[in-house]
Motif scaffolding. Structure first.
Motif, PDB file in Angstrom:
ATOM      1  N   GLN A   1       1.422   6.419  -7.027  1.00 43.11           N
ATOM      2  CA  GLN A   1       0.239   7.211  -7.383  1.00 43.11           C
ATOM      3  C   GLN A   1       0.530   8.703  -7.310  1.00 43.11           C
ATOM      4  OE1 GLN A   1      -3.095   6.989  -4.626  1.00 43.11           O
ATOM      5  NE2 GLN A   1      -4.532   6.901  -6.330  1.00 43.11           N
ATOM      6  N   ASP A   2       1.253   9.137  -6.280  1.00 43.04           N
ATOM      7  CA  ASP A   2       1.597  10.555  -6.153  1.00 43.04           C
ATOM      8  C   ASP A   2       2.437  11.014  -7.346  1.00 43.04           C
ATOM      9  OD1 ASP A   2       0.235  10.699  -3.801  1.00 43.04           O
ATOM     10  OD2 ASP A   2       2.006  10.520  -2.514  1.00 43.04           O
TER      11      ASP A   2
ATOM     12  N   SER B   1       0.830  -1.214   0.000  1.00 44.43           N
ATOM     13  CA  SER B   1       0.000   0.000   0.000  1.00 44.43           C
ATOM     14  C   SER B   1       0.860   1.258   0.000  1.00 44.43           C
ATOM     15  CB  SER B   1      -0.928   0.001   1.212  1.00 44.43           C
ATOM     16  OG  SER B   1      -1.812  -1.108   1.172  1.00 44.43           O
TER      17      SER B   1
ATOM     18  N   TYR C   1       2.584   1.740  -3.416  1.00 45.05           N
ATOM     19  CA  TYR C   1       1.639   2.204  -4.442  1.00 45.05           C
ATOM     20  C   TYR C   1       1.265   3.666  -4.219  1.00 45.05           C
ATOM     21  CZ  TYR C   1      -2.599   2.988  -7.062  1.00 45.05           C
ATOM     22  OH  TYR C   1      -3.541   3.528  -7.904  1.00 45.05           O
ATOM     23  N   LYS C   2       1.167   4.086  -2.965  1.00 39.53           N
ATOM     24  CA  LYS C   2       0.866   5.495  -2.678  1.00 39.53           C
ATOM     25  C   LYS C   2       1.951   6.400  -3.272  1.00 39.53           C
ATOM     26  CE  LYS C   2      -1.187   8.965  -0.526  1.00 39.53           C
ATOM     27  NZ  LYS C   2      -0.183  10.042  -0.651  1.00 39.53           N
ATOM     28  N   ASP C   3       3.204   5.990  -3.144  1.00 40.63           N
ATOM     29  CA  ASP C   3       4.304   6.769  -3.728  1.00 40.63           C
ATOM     30  C   ASP C   3       4.190   6.805  -5.246  1.00 40.63           C
ATOM     31  OD1 ASP C   3       6.540   8.301  -3.766  1.00 40.63           O
ATOM     32  OD2 ASP C   3       7.928   6.737  -3.155  1.00 40.63           O
TER      33      ASP C   3
END
Length: 357
Positions: free
Chosen positions: A184-185, A177, A180-182
């Motif tokens: 997505q940013d 998670s 993926y956040k990195d």
């Protein structure tokens, strides 16, 4: 003999067991009470324990073309950081990871797509892995698969393998998670950069069209001024005719004794035209100077890194020396998208740059 045994609630998660005993050996009563308390405690613990899904990984459909997603994932793989885990409580993440094309921590991938790995060897008991302990290899696998022409499937899995016992420990999903956040940013930043670049290109085209229109208008004005000058300059025939007319007028005035003033002399248009062109040149030069101050920046001391994305953890493309002149292409609150004289594009923090003199 047991006269009364029961349970009395003391809250949501605990129970108090009581028994009223009569004519029964003390050891038997104590054993019975201990058995009842243990049974109730195990039952309550089983109800409240949070069940984690270890080893499920993460699969997401991204509405962007596969090449764009792959480029961002490659940047993430190169950043030497594994998020969503840590070795010590004071840490924010696990550092010193390296990019890899393969690792023994995962079985070979045979389902197609682009596969990349980020590996940290000799990691000490990283958090968020099932029953992890000892020292081992922490690995993250990224699989990028195209789905049609405009969508991409991204799969992320993390695992920890002990060096000594070779025991594998599955992730609870925290690493997947966070990674993926990195990603997505950064994808959002890339889309923002594309949008701002398109807007800047459109504004540039509009300015060019406006300048072209102004130039055409200037040519038309020049043609009109030339025509006026030609009309104001008499040729030989017209000069002779004007002389004869003046002589006749003079003779008439002598007969009538009426004074007639000579026609006023028209001023030369050359000085006015020259002044107009000088003013236009000065204004144009000032405009160019103003534009240059808006788009040109200099790197402050002691220098600054040119990074691939507007993030502290982004890959460094090159190190810019103090005084290096760069062209601003995109502006954001904290970062500037720039271009070097060599044509290299990247991002630099605003506070690392200064206005050109």
């Amino acid at each position: 003999m047991i006269t009364k045994i029961g349970f009395r609630g003391t809250g949501r998660d605990g129970w108090r067991v009581f028994a009223e005993l009569a004519d029964y050996p003390r050891c038997a009563a104590a054993f019975l009470l201990l058995l009842l308390v243990t049974t109730v405690s195990i039952s309550a613990h089983g109800r409240d324990k949070k069940v984690l899904q270890y080893g499920a990984g993460l699969i997401v459909n991204i509405p962007l073309p596969e090449p764009e997603v792959e480029q961002v994932v490659e940047d993430i793989v190169q950043n030497t950081i594994i998020r969503g885990t840590k070795e010590y409580n004071k840490d924010e993440y696990v550092a010193n990871a390296v990019a890899a094309t393969a690792t023994a921590a995962f079985a070979p991938w045979k389902q197609g797509g682009k596969v990349l790995y980020k590996v940290r060897e000799h990691a000490l008991d990283p958090r968020n892995f099932k029953d992890s302990s000892d020292v081992g290899t922490l690995a993250v696998r990224y699989v990028v698969q195209p789905q049609g022409g405009s969508n991409t499937i991204l799969r992320i899995d993390a695992i920890f393998v002990e060096d000594f016992r070779r025991v594998s420990h599955a992730s609870d999903g925290s690493v997947e998670s966070a990674e993926y956040k990195d990603i997505q940013d950064r994808l959002n930043a890339v889309e923002l950069m594309k949008q701002e670049t398109a807007e800047a290109l459109q504004a540039k085209q509009e300015r060019a069209a406006k300048q072209h229109s102004t130039s055409r208008n200037g040519e038309s004005s020049s043609v009109i001024r030339s025509a006026d000058e030609a009309a104001a300059t008499p040729d030989t025939e017209s000069t002779g005719a004007n002389s004869e007319s003046a002589a006749r007028q003079e003779t008439t005035s002598e007969r009538l004794s009426v004074p007639v003033e000579p026609p006023a002399t028209l001023p030369s248009a050359a000085p006015e035209t020259s002044l107009a062109y000088e003013l236009t040149g000065d204004a144009l030069q000032q405009h160019i100077t103003d534009l240059r101050r808006q788009v040109v920046r200099l790197v402050k001391k002691p220098g600054a890194p040119l990074q691939s994305a507007p993030f502290h953890t982004a890959t460094t493309i090159q190190s810019l020396k103090p005084g290096t002149e760069i062209l601003v292409v995109i502006t954001t609150p904290y970062w500037l998208g720039v271009e070097t004289h060599e044509g290299e594009h990247g991002w630099v923090r605003r506070d690392e740059l200064e206005l050109a003199p």
